[in-house]
Design a protein around this motif. Structure first.
Motif, PDB file in Angstrom:
ATOM      1  N   VAL A 151      25.767  40.051  15.757  1.00 15.81           N
ATOM      2  CA  VAL A 151      25.901  39.775  14.368  1.00 15.81           C
ATOM      3  C   VAL A 151      25.602  38.428  14.075  1.00 15.81           C
ATOM      4  O   VAL A 151      25.499  38.344  12.724  1.00 15.81           O
ATOM      5  CB  VAL A 151      27.741  39.683  14.662  1.00 15.81           C
ATOM      6  CG1 VAL A 151      28.408  39.224  13.469  1.00 15.81           C
ATOM      7  CG2 VAL A 151      28.333  41.059  15.096  1.00 15.81           C
ATOM      8  N   ALA A 152      25.415  37.610  14.965  1.00 16.81           N
ATOM      9  CA  ALA A 152      24.901  36.331  14.450  1.00 16.81           C
ATOM     10  C   ALA A 152      23.511  36.234  13.931  1.00 16.81           C
ATOM     11  O   ALA A 152      23.233  35.622  12.904  1.00 16.81           O
ATOM     12  CB  ALA A 152      24.921  35.157  15.740  1.00 16.81           C
ATOM     13  N   LEU A 182      21.112  36.503   6.419  1.00 19.60           N
ATOM     14  CA  LEU A 182      21.845  36.676   5.346  1.00 19.60           C
ATOM     15  C   LEU A 182      21.758  35.239   4.781  1.00 19.60           C
ATOM     16  O   LEU A 182      21.416  35.131   3.710  1.00 19.60           O
ATOM     17  CB  LEU A 182      23.405  37.083   5.573  1.00 19.60           C
ATOM     18  CG  LEU A 182      24.332  36.625   4.303  1.00 19.60           C
ATOM     19  CD1 LEU A 182      23.761  37.774   3.196  1.00 19.60           C
ATOM     20  CD2 LEU A 182      25.865  37.125   4.709  1.00 19.60           C
ATOM     21  N   GLY A 183      21.777  34.257   5.504  1.00 20.56           N
ATOM     22  CA  GLY A 183      21.409  32.853   5.097  1.00 20.56           C
ATOM     23  C   GLY A 183      20.052  32.770   4.725  1.00 20.56           C
ATOM     24  O   GLY A 183      19.817  32.024   3.512  1.00 20.56           O
ATOM     25  N   ASP A 184      19.053  33.431   5.476  1.00 20.39           N
ATOM     26  CA  ASP A 184      17.605  33.361   5.119  1.00 20.39           C
ATOM     27  C   ASP A 184      17.361  34.091   3.630  1.00 20.39           C
ATOM     28  O   ASP A 184      16.644  33.442   3.121  1.00 20.39           O
ATOM     29  CB  ASP A 184      16.890  34.288   6.266  1.00 20.39           C
ATOM     30  CG  ASP A 184      16.803  33.511   7.350  1.00 20.39           C
ATOM     31  OD1 ASP A 184      17.192  32.403   7.581  1.00 20.39           O
ATOM     32  OD2 ASP A 184      16.299  34.205   8.370  1.00 20.39           O
ATOM     33  N   ALA A 185      18.341  35.137   3.548  1.00 21.44           N
ATOM     34  CA  ALA A 185      17.919  35.757   2.186  1.00 21.44           C
ATOM     35  C   ALA A 185      18.562  35.033   1.043  1.00 21.44           C
ATOM     36  O   ALA A 185      17.901  35.017  -0.127  1.00 21.44           O
ATOM     37  CB  ALA A 185      18.793  37.083   2.345  1.00 21.44           C
ATOM     38  N   ARG A 242      28.705  30.466  10.264  1.00 16.61           N
ATOM     39  CA  ARG A 242      29.189  31.765  11.025  1.00 16.61           C
ATOM     40  C   ARG A 242      28.194  32.178  12.024  1.00 16.61           C
ATOM     41  O   ARG A 242      28.810  32.469  13.369  1.00 16.61           O
ATOM     42  CB  ARG A 242      29.634  32.798  10.012  1.00 16.61           C
ATOM     43  CG  ARG A 242      30.300  34.002  10.640  1.00 16.61           C
ATOM     44  CD  ARG A 242      31.605  33.678  11.312  1.00 16.61           C
ATOM     45  NE  ARG A 242      32.064  34.671  12.025  1.00 16.61           N
ATOM     46  CZ  ARG A 242      32.769  34.571  13.284  1.00 16.61           C
ATOM     47  NH1 ARG A 242      32.798  33.195  13.809  1.00 16.61           N
ATOM     48  NH2 ARG A 242      33.293  35.667  13.822  1.00 16.61           N
ATOM     49  N   ALA A 243      27.018  32.150  11.962  1.00 14.10           N
ATOM     50  CA  ALA A 243      26.231  32.645  13.065  1.00 14.10           C
ATOM     51  C   ALA A 243      26.337  31.452  14.079  1.00 14.10           C
ATOM     52  O   ALA A 243      26.096  31.875  15.225  1.00 14.10           O
ATOM     53  CB  ALA A 243      24.715  32.462  12.332  1.00 14.10           C
ATOM     54  N   GLU A 244      26.169  30.083  13.786  1.00 13.03           N
ATOM     55  CA  GLU A 244      26.389  29.253  14.975  1.00 13.03           C
ATOM     56  C   GLU A 244      27.717  29.327  15.518  1.00 13.03           C
ATOM     57  O   GLU A 244      27.473  29.407  16.874  1.00 13.03           O
ATOM     58  CB  GLU A 244      26.649  27.698  14.257  1.00 13.03           C
ATOM     59  CG  GLU A 244      25.143  27.052  13.927  1.00 13.03           C
ATOM     60  CD  GLU A 244      25.506  25.697  13.477  1.00 13.03           C
ATOM     61  OE1 GLU A 244      24.475  24.966  13.731  1.00 13.03           O
ATOM     62  OE2 GLU A 244      26.280  25.189  12.965  1.00 13.03           O
ATOM     63  N   ALA A 245      28.864  29.828  14.958  1.00 18.63           N
ATOM     64  CA  ALA A 245      30.162  29.960  15.793  1.00 18.63           C
ATOM     65  C   ALA A 245      30.150  31.106  16.676  1.00 18.63           C
ATOM     66  O   ALA A 245      30.503  30.817  17.863  1.00 18.63           O
ATOM     67  CB  ALA A 245      31.405  29.995  14.831  1.00 18.63           C
ATOM     68  N   LEU A 246      29.093  32.025  16.352  1.00 17.20           N
ATOM     69  CA  LEU A 246      29.024  33.394  17.198  1.00 17.20           C
ATOM     70  C   LEU A 246      28.061  32.809  18.316  1.00 17.20           C
ATOM     71  O   LEU A 246      28.224  33.555  19.429  1.00 17.20           O
ATOM     72  CB  LEU A 246      28.639  34.756  16.304  1.00 17.20           C
ATOM     73  CG  LEU A 246      29.691  35.070  15.376  1.00 17.20           C
ATOM     74  CD1 LEU A 246      28.772  35.664  14.075  1.00 17.20           C
ATOM     75  CD2 LEU A 246      30.496  36.253  15.803  1.00 17.20           C
TER      76      LEU A 246
END
Length: 110
Positions: free
Chosen positions: A21-22, A28-31, A53-57
């Protein structure tokens, strides 16, 4: 962007693998960064949200290379959002770059 955002949100479920998921949120952030050529503030802010959100995951995951990729790209977004003038954002970007560099070196990827 709407479709990738929907995929990330749909995948963001406690039953899902947090690392996968991360990765989706990192993509998504890259896009967002790419779509705005690293200069569109509204897209950069959306990228920051995806990276956060990726960091949290990934917080408790032992995946140094994935974290390094995230740190490097997050740093790029923060640098872009700073416009070279916001010291706090530039310092945050530097922190992400340094973390990525350590992980890449430790894993012999630099």
């Amino acid at each position: 962007m709407e479709e990738l955002t929907a995929v990330a949100r749909e995948a963001d479920d406690p039953a899902s693998d947090p690392v996968e998921v991360a990765k989706t949120y990192r993509w998504l952030g890259d896009a967002f960064f790419d779509l705005g050529h690293g200069t569109d503030d509204s897209l950069l802010v959306r990228g920051v949200q995806a990276y956060e959100r990726a960091e949290a995951l990934l917080a408790s995951a032992e995946v140094p290379v994935e974290k390094a990729k995230l740190d490097f790209n997050f740093g790029n977004t923060l640098r872009g959002l700073s416009h070279g003038e916001d010291v706090a954002l530039l310092e945050a970007a530097q922190t992400h770059y340094e973390s990525a560099q350590r992980a890449f070196r430790a894993n012999r990827l630099s």
